[in-house]
Design a protein around this motif. Structure first.
Motif, PDB file in Angstrom:
ATOM      1  N   VAL A 237       0.846  -1.203   0.000  1.00 16.05           N
ATOM      2  CA  VAL A 237       0.000   0.000   0.000  1.00 16.05           C
ATOM      3  C   VAL A 237       0.881   1.252   0.000  1.00 16.05           C
ATOM      4  O   VAL A 237       0.592   2.236  -0.706  1.00 16.05           O
ATOM      5  CB  VAL A 237      -0.956  -0.007   1.205  1.00 16.05           C
ATOM      6  CG1 VAL A 237      -1.641   1.350   1.365  1.00 16.05           C
ATOM      7  CG2 VAL A 237      -2.019  -1.095   1.042  1.00 16.05           C
ATOM      8  N   LEU A 238       1.967   1.221   0.794  1.00 14.33           N
ATOM      9  CA  LEU A 238       2.916   2.348   0.776  1.00 14.33           C
ATOM     10  C   LEU A 238       3.539   2.505  -0.605  1.00 14.33           C
ATOM     11  O   LEU A 238       3.709   3.634  -1.100  1.00 14.33           O
ATOM     12  CB  LEU A 238       4.001   2.113   1.827  1.00 14.33           C
ATOM     13  CG  LEU A 238       5.150   3.141   1.852  1.00 14.33           C
ATOM     14  CD1 LEU A 238       4.610   4.546   2.125  1.00 14.33           C
ATOM     15  CD2 LEU A 238       6.184   2.752   2.907  1.00 14.33           C
ATOM     16  N   ALA A 239       3.866   1.384  -1.245  1.00 14.28           N
ATOM     17  CA  ALA A 239       4.423   1.449  -2.598  1.00 14.28           C
ATOM     18  C   ALA A 239       3.434   2.088  -3.573  1.00 14.28           C
ATOM     19  O   ALA A 239       3.822   2.871  -4.443  1.00 14.28           O
ATOM     20  CB  ALA A 239       4.801   0.044  -3.069  1.00 14.28           C
ATOM     21  N   MET A 240       2.152   1.769  -3.423  1.00 14.92           N
ATOM     22  CA  MET A 240       1.143   2.375  -4.284  1.00 14.92           C
ATOM     23  C   MET A 240       1.079   3.886  -4.084  1.00 14.92           C
ATOM     24  O   MET A 240       0.913   4.651  -5.045  1.00 14.92           O
ATOM     25  CB  MET A 240      -0.220   1.741  -4.019  1.00 14.92           C
ATOM     26  CG  MET A 240      -0.339   0.302  -4.484  1.00 14.92           C
ATOM     27  SD  MET A 240      -1.969  -0.419  -4.187  1.00 14.92           S
ATOM     28  CE  MET A 240      -2.998   0.547  -5.318  1.00 14.92           C
ATOM     29  N   ALA A 241       1.219   4.336  -2.829  1.00 18.52           N
ATOM     30  CA  ALA A 241       1.236   5.782  -2.571  1.00 18.52           C
ATOM     31  C   ALA A 241       2.454   6.437  -3.223  1.00 18.52           C
ATOM     32  O   ALA A 241       2.360   7.527  -3.793  1.00 18.52           O
ATOM     33  CB  ALA A 241       1.229   6.037  -1.067  1.00 18.52           C
TER      34      ALA A 241
END
Length: 394
Positions: free
Chosen positions: A207-211
């Motif tokens: 999810v952090l990577a998506m941000a």
């Protein structure tokens, strides 16, 4: 139809508030309130969708969304105070029905395992069409019928689209969580169980990577604006390049969705992130007009395929019982990352120029791969999807 307002609402709030109050500051405040509401409301709705009947939750949020649009139309027409518009915008963001996540759930159940990636790609391409056409629709309707006409039109579209979606899909496709309803746990299911703490590191990191992958959208907008100033072309160049890259992202999504891939999602994710980051890094090193056009167009071809892979990997990483929640957090990552990119990009572009801002996009790609590493090493996303019997793998 029900998702069309997603591409116009934020701009509708901005255009409508600015046209009514004459203040860009007020318009920005109201638009920001809607984005905050979106980020706050999506996880809550995801949790409700995981726990209760999905058609009921979707309809309830739709009723609240329609009521909020009507209230916004009345407030804008009546010249309400800034705080009133901001509160209504916050409510509008919090009550957006999770039609994109529910659509992906329906597609996941309606096609074979080997076709999920293509189905997600085509759905993401449709969303990109909505976002690309959204600014023109918002500006045109606002100029013709005023902001209140745009808000009322959004209310009608959300209501009609959701009713049609729920009636067509119903309990058959919007039943319990797929991990619970479609299979029992067995040794072949490599996804971690809901209460297994191992799933939080790969899923949270992803999810952090998506941000981090969403931040470049805001950074590029600021970098292009600054580049236009440096080249003496103003905003006309920025608008033209953004339009071309939007069409490029749609073309990339359509091409990606027609191929049956031999490699797993993890490897495709890395290749696309590195390819997109490399194209923007070249722009940072050689910031001429031709290189900017070429680099951003090549990077745009990766946009929709990468977004599709991200939601597909979230699907594979999600333990039974929190599927909708994980999809909602993915949407929050996109919204929050974009907003952070705009905020940071405005400062970097003003202080250090367009080249530094483009370079930051390349850095985001590297950081995204690092954040996603636990997920990329997860066996469930490293395996290629099983092909249909008799299908040809490209």
């Amino acid at each position: 139809m029900g998702r069309l307002p997603l591409g116009v609402t934020t701009l509708a709030l901005f255009f409508g508030t600015q046209a009514t109050t004459g203040s860009l500051e007020t318009a920005s405040t109201v638009s920001a309130a809607a984005m905050i509401g979106m980020a706050a409301g999506a996880p809550l709705q995801g949790q409700l969708l995981d726990r209760f009947a999905k058609p009921v939750v979707i309809v309830c949020f739709t009723v609240l969304q329609v009521a909020t649009f009507v209230a916004l139309a009345v407030a804008v027409n009546g010249g309400s105070a800034t705080w009133t518009l901001a509160v209504l915008a916050l409510c509008q963001g919090m009550t957006i029905p999770s039609l994109p996540s529910c659509t992906r759930l329906v597609l996941k159940r309606a096609v074979s395992a080997g076709e999920v990636d293509a189905a997600f790609a085509l759905d993401t391409t449709l969303m990109e069409v909505i976002y690309v056409s959204g600014p023109a629709i918002a500006a045109g309707v606002t100029a013709t019928w005023g902001p209140q006409g745009l808000f009322l039109g959004c209310a009608v579209l959300v209501a009609a689209g959701t009713i049609f979606f729920v009636r067509v899909t119903g309990a058959r496709w919007l039943g319990p969580d797929p991990g619970q309803a479609e299979r029992a746990p067995d040794k072949e299911d490599l996804r971690p169980r809901p209460h297994d703490s191992r799933h939080w590191l790969p899923a949270g990191g992803f999810v952090l990577a998506m941000a981090l992958l969403a931040a470049p959208f805001g950074l590029i907008e600021c970098a292009l604006t600054q580049f236009g100033t440096e080249q003496g072309t103003g905003l006309s160049l920025t608008g033209l390049i953004l339009s071309v890259t939007g069409l490029g992202s749609i073309a990339g999504g359509l091409a990606y969705g027609t191929v049956r891939w031999r490699t797993g999602p993890a490897r495709r994710f890395v290749v696309l992130v590195l390819g997109q980051g490399a194209a923007i890094t070249v722009v940072a090193v050689l910031p001429s007009l031709g290189v900017v056009w070429t680099g951003l167009t090549l990077a745009a071809l990766c946009t929709v395929p990468l977004a599709s892979i991200c939601f597909h990997m979230l699907d594979l990483l999600s333990p039974p019982g929190i599927w909708m929640r994980m999809q909602s957090w993915g949407a929050v990552a996109n919204t929050g990352g974009h907003a952070a990119g705009v905020t940071l990009g405005g400062y970097i572009a003003t202080a250090y120029g367009s080249g530094a801002t483009f370079a930051l996009v390349g850095l985001c790609a590297f950081l995204a791969i690092m954040a996603a590493m636990p997920a990329l090493l997860n066996p469930s996303v490293r395996r290629p999807e099983p092909a249909k019997v008799g299908a040809h793998a490209e």
